[in-house]
Design an enzyme around this catalytic site. Sequence first.
Site, short mmCIF file in Angstrom:
data_model
loop_
_atom_site.label_atom_id
_atom_site.label_comp_id
_atom_site.label_asym_id
_atom_site.label_seq_id
_atom_site.Cartn_x
_atom_site.Cartn_y
_atom_site.Cartn_z
N ASN A 12 0.81 -1.03 0.00
CA ASN A 12 0.15 -0.05 -0.15
C ASN A 12 0.83 1.25 -0.02
O ASN A 12 1.37 1.69 0.99
CB ASN A 12 -1.02 -0.03 1.18
CG ASN A 12 -1.67 1.38 1.34
OD1 ASN A 12 -1.72 2.01 0.64
ND2 ASN A 12 -2.30 1.49 2.66
N TRP A 13 1.16 2.00 -1.18
CA TRP A 13 1.96 3.12 -1.33
C TRP A 13 1.43 4.31 -0.77
O TRP A 13 2.24 5.07 -0.96
CB TRP A 13 2.38 3.33 -2.84
CG TRP A 13 3.16 1.97 -3.40
CD1 TRP A 13 3.64 0.91 -2.59
CD2 TRP A 13 3.56 1.68 -4.61
NE1 TRP A 13 4.26 -0.08 -3.36
CE2 TRP A 13 4.45 0.45 -4.75
CE3 TRP A 13 3.29 2.45 -5.81
CZ2 TRP A 13 4.55 0.06 -5.92
CZ3 TRP A 13 3.63 1.90 -7.22
CH2 TRP A 13 4.50 0.55 -7.12
N LYS A 14 -0.11 4.14 -0.37
CA LYS A 14 -0.36 5.51 0.18
C LYS A 14 -0.31 6.84 -0.75
O LYS A 14 -0.11 6.54 -2.00
CB LYS A 14 0.05 5.70 1.63
CG LYS A 14 -0.20 4.34 2.58
CD LYS A 14 -0.11 4.65 3.88
CE LYS A 14 -0.25 3.20 4.59
NZ LYS A 14 -0.12 3.37 6.11
N HIS A 98 -9.66 1.59 4.76
CA HIS A 98 -8.51 1.70 5.48
C HIS A 98 -8.62 2.67 6.79
O HIS A 98 -9.43 3.78 6.75
CB HIS A 98 -7.19 2.35 4.47
CG HIS A 98 -5.77 2.11 5.19
ND1 HIS A 98 -5.53 3.17 6.02
CD2 HIS A 98 -4.75 1.29 4.86
CE1 HIS A 98 -4.48 2.70 6.59
NE2 HIS A 98 -3.91 1.89 5.78
N GLU A 100 -6.57 5.08 7.85
CA GLU A 100 -6.57 6.60 7.53
C GLU A 100 -7.77 7.01 6.96
O GLU A 100 -8.13 8.16 6.97
CB GLU A 100 -5.29 6.57 6.58
CG GLU A 100 -4.05 6.40 7.57
CD GLU A 100 -2.84 5.58 6.76
OE1 GLU A 100 -2.75 5.63 5.29
OE2 GLU A 100 -1.94 5.25 7.58
N GLU A 170 -5.87 -4.50 10.47
CA GLU A 170 -4.70 -3.61 10.74
C GLU A 170 -5.00 -2.99 12.07
O GLU A 170 -5.96 -1.99 12.06
CB GLU A 170 -4.74 -2.68 9.62
CG GLU A 170 -4.54 -3.16 8.18
CD GLU A 170 -4.00 -2.15 7.24
OE1 GLU A 170 -2.72 -2.68 6.78
OE2 GLU A 170 -4.45 -1.29 7.12
N GLY A 176 2.40 2.44 10.69
CA GLY A 176 3.29 3.32 10.55
C GLY A 176 4.07 3.69 11.89
O GLY A 176 4.64 4.75 11.97
N SER A 215 3.20 -2.23 10.57
CA SER A 215 4.38 -2.21 10.68
C SER A 215 5.02 -3.67 10.28
O SER A 215 5.98 -4.30 10.99
CB SER A 215 4.98 -1.86 12.22
OG SER A 215 4.30 -0.40 12.22
N GLY A 236 2.64 -1.29 4.13
CA GLY A 236 2.79 0.42 4.07
C GLY A 236 4.02 0.62 3.56
O GLY A 236 4.81 0.52 2.73
N GLY A 237 4.56 1.17 4.99
CA GLY A 237 5.94 1.77 4.77
C GLY A 237 7.00 0.86 4.07
O GLY A 237 7.96 1.41 3.36
P1 PGA Z 1 2.55 0.45 7.61
O1 PGA Z 1 1.07 0.57 7.09
O2 PGA Z 1 3.23 -1.04 7.04
O3 PGA Z 1 3.41 1.54 7.38
O4 PGA Z 1 2.48 0.36 9.18
C1 PGA Z 1 0.03 -0.46 6.83
C2 PGA Z 1 -1.16 -0.11 6.11
O5 PGA Z 1 -1.56 1.22 6.53
O6 PGA Z 1 -1.65 -0.70 5.35
#
Ligand code: PGA
Length: 255
Positions: A12-14, A98, A100, A170, A176, A215, A236-237
Amino acid sequence: MAQARRPFFCGNWKLNGSIAESVALATDVRNGVATVRDADVAVAPSFTALHAVAKRLEDGPVSVAAQDCFWEEKGAFTGEVSPGQLADAGCKSVILGHSERRQLLGELDAAVNLKARAALKAGLTPIICVGETLAERDAGETLGRILAQLDAALADMSEAELGRIVIAYEPVWAIGTGRNATPAQAQEVHRFIRTRVASRSAAVAAKVRILYGGSVKPDNIRALMAEEDVDGGLVGGASLSADSFVRIVKEGASV
Ligand code: PGA
């Protein structure tokens, strides 16, 4: 993970990357996982890069996911993107609900359900995210929160539709933050989710893939994947570096 389900890893590149950067990252991921036969891999660029990335990846094996969609196919909905448009751009799946979006953009459970059903109609795989906040976990409300999110998201889906979804657990406190859920914490919630799906269809529950996100790193994916009900990762990251994402896929697929 018992090999009952094929592992699935989605990056997930956001809100990151120009078109050129996204195509370059996708190319490196594709080349890096070229020898991986026993897992499905997807990347989720920003809307603006979806089509170019899908073109670059059209020979496989990596597929393209969007990070959101609207629930109507067309009309006067300024700024929205429909599931059919995503399919047209080359997407195979779409991340929905998600945390966010829920926290920063006010996305409601009911909207996640409308989006998921619209995505299914357009032939996309919805990757439906659920997860509790730290305050909810500390208050002992984790499973209640997951139950509410899950039941709302899956409402009014037929058994055939349920059989086409992917679920991502999640925990918000792990996204993050560098603080992943322990494998045991993840397993508890993943098992709970599978049991809830089983109350609708045992056959779907046995095959629905439940990803862990929050994470995920190359050095923690193996322990997470060793849990019976963890079927992959939403990353994500660590997916913004082809090297670390490819290592996650390889480590995770070999458990
Ligand atoms: P993260 O994000 O791996 O940076 O914790 C995961 C996500 O939001 O899908």
